[in-house]
Motif scaffolding. Structure first.
Motif, PDB file in Angstrom:
ATOM      1  N   VAL A   5     -21.730  18.363  14.603  1.00 35.14           N
ATOM      2  CA  VAL A   5     -22.892  18.138  13.667  1.00 35.14           C
ATOM      3  C   VAL A   5     -21.822  18.237  12.188  1.00 35.14           C
ATOM      4  O   VAL A   5     -22.361  17.710  11.511  1.00 35.14           O
ATOM      5  CB  VAL A   5     -23.835  19.065  13.539  1.00 35.14           C
ATOM      6  N   ASP A   6     -20.712  19.398  11.858  1.00 34.02           N
ATOM      7  CA  ASP A   6     -20.820  19.832  10.248  1.00 34.02           C
ATOM      8  C   ASP A   6     -19.669  18.820   9.843  1.00 34.02           C
ATOM      9  O   ASP A   6     -19.423  18.517   9.385  1.00 34.02           O
ATOM     10  CB  ASP A   6     -20.017  20.941  10.964  1.00 34.02           C
ATOM     11  N   LEU A   7     -19.123  18.215  10.760  1.00 34.76           N
ATOM     12  CA  LEU A   7     -17.923  17.081  10.683  1.00 34.76           C
ATOM     13  C   LEU A   7     -18.819  15.812  10.470  1.00 34.76           C
ATOM     14  O   LEU A   7     -18.666  15.315   9.570  1.00 34.76           O
ATOM     15  CB  LEU A   7     -17.264  16.904  11.812  1.00 34.76           C
ATOM     16  N   SER A   8     -20.029  15.392  10.736  1.00 33.81           N
ATOM     17  CA  SER A   8     -20.966  14.424  10.468  1.00 33.81           C
ATOM     18  C   SER A   8     -21.694  14.329   9.317  1.00 33.81           C
ATOM     19  O   SER A   8     -21.631  13.630   8.726  1.00 33.81           O
ATOM     20  CB  SER A   8     -21.677  14.188  12.179  1.00 33.81           C
ATOM     21  N   THR A   9     -22.046  15.612   8.495  1.00 39.09           N
ATOM     22  CA  THR A   9     -22.626  15.836   7.801  1.00 39.09           C
ATOM     23  C   THR A   9     -21.538  15.794   6.281  1.00 39.09           C
ATOM     24  O   THR A   9     -21.719  15.612   5.489  1.00 39.09           O
ATOM     25  CB  THR A   9     -23.018  17.551   7.241  1.00 39.09           C
ATOM     26  N   GLY A  90     -31.395  21.422  11.628  1.00 44.58           N
ATOM     27  CA  GLY A  90     -29.506  21.594  12.004  1.00 44.58           C
ATOM     28  C   GLY A  90     -29.040  20.297  12.129  1.00 44.58           C
ATOM     29  O   GLY A  90     -27.226  20.267  12.727  1.00 44.58           O
ATOM     30  N   TYR A  91     -29.317  19.263  12.515  1.00 39.64           N
ATOM     31  CA  TYR A  91     -28.987  18.113  12.499  1.00 39.64           C
ATOM     32  C   TYR A  91     -29.244  17.083  11.048  1.00 39.64           C
ATOM     33  O   TYR A  91     -29.529  16.801  10.350  1.00 39.64           O
ATOM     34  CB  TYR A  91     -29.427  17.166  13.508  1.00 39.64           C
ATOM     35  N   PRO A  92     -28.010  16.469  10.348  1.00 39.26           N
ATOM     36  CA  PRO A  92     -27.720  15.300   9.079  1.00 39.26           C
ATOM     37  C   PRO A  92     -29.093  14.525   9.701  1.00 39.26           C
ATOM     38  O   PRO A  92     -29.558  13.588  10.719  1.00 39.26           O
ATOM     39  CB  PRO A  92     -26.664  14.548   8.862  1.00 39.26           C
TER      40      PRO A  92
END
Length: 165
Positions: A5-9, A90-92
């Motif tokens: 999720v961090d990488l997606s953001t 917590g998800y983009p």
């Protein structure tokens, strides 16, 4: 949040930044097809805050193409970008807002400025303005696209009166 999720953001933020930079380059280079391609199908632009028009991106691109003929040299900067990406627990999400300042120096067509550099280019633009953009963007099947952009001009003046001596 997971690393995925961090990488997606991070990837979303980079993609949105590329759209905003592409916007500045399209306007400066007079690439009006590229300008329109940055917008969602129903995207709109509002330049009334700088003395312009508001409407669908295609209509505004035509107006810009005509208006910018007065300024054959343009190189504006979009800085101090503040990006707010929709957070879905917590998800983009698929929406974003960007507020960013701009500095917009332009040279008037046929301007009489006799101060030239060694390469024969004029050393100072004739006109400069500054203000803030407000963008809303959405994730589409073609990536992030501008839904709206609103220009809030804060100041303008002749560059010759603003330049350092």
């Amino acid at each position: 949040m997971t690393q995925r999720v961090d990488l997606s953001t991070v990837m979303d933020r980079l993609s949105i930044d590329a759209v905003i930079t592409g916007y500045a380059r399209a306007v400066d280079d007079g690439e009006w097809a590229d300008y329109q391609a940055l917008f969602a199908a129903d995207g709109r632009a509002d330049y009334r805050g700088a003395g312009g028009i508001e409407g669908p991106a295609a209509e505004v691109a035509e107006w810009l193409a005509e208006t910018m003929r007065l300024f054959p040299v343009r190189q504006h900067l979009i800085v101090n970008r503040l990006l707010d990406l929709q957070d879905l627990g917590g998800y983009p999400g698929d929406r974003a807002e960007v507020r960013a300042d701009y500095l917009n120096p332009m040279r008037l067509e046929g301007a009489a400025n006799n101060e030239n550099s060694a390469e024969g280019r004029a050393t100072a633009p004739n006109f400069v303005s500054g203000g803030r953009y407000a963008f809303t963007l959405s994730r589409t099947g073609n990536g992030w696209r501008i839904r709206t952009v609103t220009v809030h001009e804060k100041w303008r003046g002749a560059a010759d009166s603003l330049s350092a001596r």
